[in-house]
Design a protein around this motif. Structure first.
Motif, PDB file in Angstrom:
ATOM      1  N   LEU A 147     -21.889  87.541 -30.146  1.00 25.43           N
ATOM      2  CA  LEU A 147     -20.677  87.596 -30.957  1.00 25.43           C
ATOM      3  C   LEU A 147     -19.954  86.251 -30.977  1.00 25.43           C
ATOM      4  O   LEU A 147     -19.424  85.820 -32.011  1.00 25.43           O
ATOM      5  CB  LEU A 147     -19.754  88.696 -30.426  1.00 25.43           C
ATOM      6  CG  LEU A 147     -20.296  90.127 -30.520  1.00 25.43           C
ATOM      7  CD1 LEU A 147     -19.307  91.105 -29.899  1.00 25.43           C
ATOM      8  CD2 LEU A 147     -20.576  90.510 -31.970  1.00 25.43           C
ATOM      9  N   GLU A 148     -19.936  85.567 -29.838  1.00 26.37           N
ATOM     10  CA  GLU A 148     -19.292  84.249 -29.806  1.00 26.37           C
ATOM     11  C   GLU A 148     -20.057  83.261 -30.672  1.00 26.37           C
ATOM     12  O   GLU A 148     -19.455  82.435 -31.392  1.00 26.37           O
ATOM     13  CB  GLU A 148     -19.220  83.738 -28.370  1.00 26.37           C
ATOM     14  CG  GLU A 148     -18.480  82.412 -28.257  1.00 26.37           C
ATOM     15  CD  GLU A 148     -18.639  81.774 -26.890  1.00 26.37           C
ATOM     16  OE1 GLU A 148     -18.218  80.614 -26.731  1.00 26.37           O
ATOM     17  OE2 GLU A 148     -19.214  82.433 -25.999  1.00 26.37           O
ATOM     18  N   THR A 149     -21.389  83.335 -30.640  1.00 24.15           N
ATOM     19  CA  THR A 149     -22.202  82.436 -31.474  1.00 24.15           C
ATOM     20  C   THR A 149     -21.962  82.710 -32.953  1.00 24.15           C
ATOM     21  O   THR A 149     -21.849  81.776 -33.758  1.00 24.15           O
ATOM     22  CB  THR A 149     -23.687  82.626 -31.141  1.00 24.15           C
ATOM     23  OG1 THR A 149     -23.890  82.409 -29.740  1.00 24.15           O
ATOM     24  CG2 THR A 149     -24.539  81.655 -31.927  1.00 24.15           C
ATOM     25  N   ALA A 150     -21.862  84.001 -33.316  1.00 29.49           N
ATOM     26  CA  ALA A 150     -21.597  84.345 -34.716  1.00 29.49           C
ATOM     27  C   ALA A 150     -20.217  83.859 -35.145  1.00 29.49           C
ATOM     28  O   ALA A 150     -20.042  83.335 -36.257  1.00 29.49           O
ATOM     29  CB  ALA A 150     -21.714  85.859 -34.904  1.00 29.49           C
ATOM     30  N   GLY A 151     -19.210  84.023 -34.275  1.00 26.20           N
ATOM     31  CA  GLY A 151     -17.871  83.538 -34.607  1.00 26.20           C
ATOM     32  C   GLY A 151     -17.826  82.030 -34.749  1.00 26.20           C
ATOM     33  O   GLY A 151     -17.140  81.486 -35.630  1.00 26.20           O
ATOM     34  N   ALA A 152     -18.584  81.311 -33.892  1.00 26.36           N
ATOM     35  CA  ALA A 152     -18.619  79.853 -33.987  1.00 26.36           C
ATOM     36  C   ALA A 152     -19.311  79.413 -35.268  1.00 26.36           C
ATOM     37  O   ALA A 152     -18.935  78.400 -35.886  1.00 26.36           O
ATOM     38  CB  ALA A 152     -19.330  79.269 -32.771  1.00 26.36           C
ATOM     39  N   GLY A 153     -20.336  80.155 -35.689  1.00 28.15           N
ATOM     40  CA  GLY A 153     -21.014  79.809 -36.932  1.00 28.15           C
ATOM     41  C   GLY A 153     -20.138  79.995 -38.150  1.00 28.15           C
ATOM     42  O   GLY A 153     -20.301  79.295 -39.159  1.00 28.15           O
TER      43      GLY A 153
END
Length: 469
Positions: free
Chosen positions: A391-397
């Protein structure tokens, strides 16, 4: 007979004291008698009842409910009584309520049939005293009352003893009584791991525990049932006197089945027949029990939305704790997910299947069960951590060019999961993808570097020390 904290008043006694009531009943002791027949246990349960200005038959029914009896009452309602009993034996309270006449109490298991005794019916016919009246010399008109012996037609009342045929009711509860008598033998405990268990009809067991298998109950369980990782089916005619707890599998309570204790179902549905009897509380975290009204309309939607928001908030809180305590390890997971997402997904599928196979293998032996339980808990925590990294990776993307704050990235990812997860079918697929990618990233990074790779010897080295290549 000793009465403790007990008050019984007849409607004729009004506000008279307990001593007067007992004295009046003592004068009719010749008529007041309760004859017990059948098998009565040595120790009866204690009950606490309070009845105010109710007929005697209503008080008897209340007593039967508190003591767990099935009552067949073939006696007249009787006078109005006031009753207050605290922690007294049920059979003593029964005798107290039947102190207005002579009765026969026949018991078969938990079924009790109460009928008037022959002594109570015989005075109603009255032939013996009537002949004495004409012998009175100075009362010529008394012979007229002997005409009342036309009432001896009432001797049809002696047919009333045919009323004990009413215990034909036991035919309706014949199977239930047989089940109640059978558990007199407590039965032995049954514990099965990595396999299924079937309790045949007429078989009596005590506590039942099944891990990694299904359970079918046709007989009687005098204790509790605990099933983890399998289905549970309580068939028609079966009875469980204790509690039923299942984790990770469905529970079915068929029509005609009976559970005397509580029912707890975690991680699986509950199917309950319309004629299934569950006396305790029912707790099901997945779906409402069959036959119980489910939340509809705005109430049901609000409940589901509130539950989803709560889960998302807990997920964000857990991810924030991981970012605060282990930021470098979370960064390792993020790099792996961003670089090779499909590889992480494939490794997640393989890792989940391998974990399930390992858990089943550990449950085959009794020693391995604790390790399987501990490993399952650790695996759940690790997969949730991997999901937070996804989820953090998706938010950063999505918002990485606006802010570099990892907590904001995690919050955006959780918000997206909450909104997209509400879409039918799409939400389930999204949750599965997040879980598998997170698990695969853990496998690819060796639990984010917690498991170090093996170091190899340098070429040409013969010493006991190892050097990194």
């Amino acid at each position: 007979m000793r009465f403790v904290s007990t008050r019984l008043f007849s409607s004729r006694l009004g506000a008279a004291s307990l001593g007067v009531a007992l004295g009046a009943s003592a004068t009719g002791a010749a008529m007041a008698e309760v004859t017990r027949k059948g098998s009565w246990p040595a120790v009866e349960p204690k009950v606490s009842i309070e009845v105010s200005s109710e007929p005697r038959n209503v008080a008897l029914k209340r007593l039967a409910e508190e003591a767990g009896w099935s009552l067949v009452l073939n006696a007249p309602p009787g006078d109005v009584v006031d009753l207050r009993v605290e922690d007294q034996r049920a059979d003593k309270v029964l005798e107290l309520l039947l102190s207005d006449g002579s009765y026969v109490a026949t018991r078969d298991g938990d079924l009790i049939a109460i009928t008037p005794s022959d002594k109570a019916l015989r005075p109603a016919s009255g032939p013996p005293p009537a002949p004495g009246l004409p012998q009175a010399p100075g009362l010529p008109r008394l012979p007229e009352p002997p005409q009342v012996p036309a009432a001896p037609q009432v001797p049809a009342l002696p047919q009333a003893p045919a009323l004990p045929q009413a215990p034909a009711a036991p035919e309706e509860v014949e199977e239930e009584d047989a089940e109640q008598d059978a558990p007199a033998s407590r039965g032995r405990d049954r514990f099965v791991t990595g396999g299924s268990l079937r309790i045949e009809k007429g078989e009596v067991v005590h506590d039942v525990s099944v891990v990694g298998g299904s359970l079918d109950v046709w007989g009687t369980v005098t204790g509790d049932i605990d099933v983890m990782g399998g289905s549970t089916h309580i068939h028609e005619g079966a009875r469980v006197r204790g509690d039923v707890s299942t984790v990770g599998g469905p529970l079915t309570v068929a029509d005609g089945a009976r559970v005397d204790g509580d029912v707890d179902v975690v991680g699986g549905p509950l199917h309950r027949g319309e004629r299934a009897r569950i006396k305790g509380d029912v707790n099901n975290e997945v779906t409402p029990a069959d036959g119980e009204p489910a939340a509809k309309g705005a109430t049901g939607l609000a409940r589901r939305a509130g539950s989803a928001v709560t889960r998302t908030a807990l997920l964000f809180a857990f991810g924030a704790i991981l970012l605060a305590l282990w930021p470098r390890r979370m960064e390792v997971l993020k790099v792996e997910i961003a670089a090779r997402p499909m590889r992480s997904f494939a490794l997640g599928v393989v890792g989940v299947l391998g974990a399930v196979a390992l858990a089943v293998a550990l449950c085959v032996t009794l020693i391995g069960v604790p390790f399987a339980v501990i490993g399952l808990l650790l695996a759940v925590v690790a997969v949730v951590a991997g999901g937070c990294a996804v989820l953090e990776t998706a938010g950063a993307g999505l918002f990485g060019h606006y802010t570099k704050n990892p907590y904001v990235h995690l919050a955006i990812g959780c918000l997206g999961l909450l909104l997209l997860g509400a879409i039918p079918y799409v939400g389930n697929a999204l949750h599965a993808a997040v879980t598998l990618i997170g698990a695969g990233s853990l496998v690819a990074t060796r639990l984010a570097g917690l498991i170090r790779p093996r170091q190899h010897r340098a070429e040409g080295s013969t010493g006991p020390y190892r050097t990194s290549p």
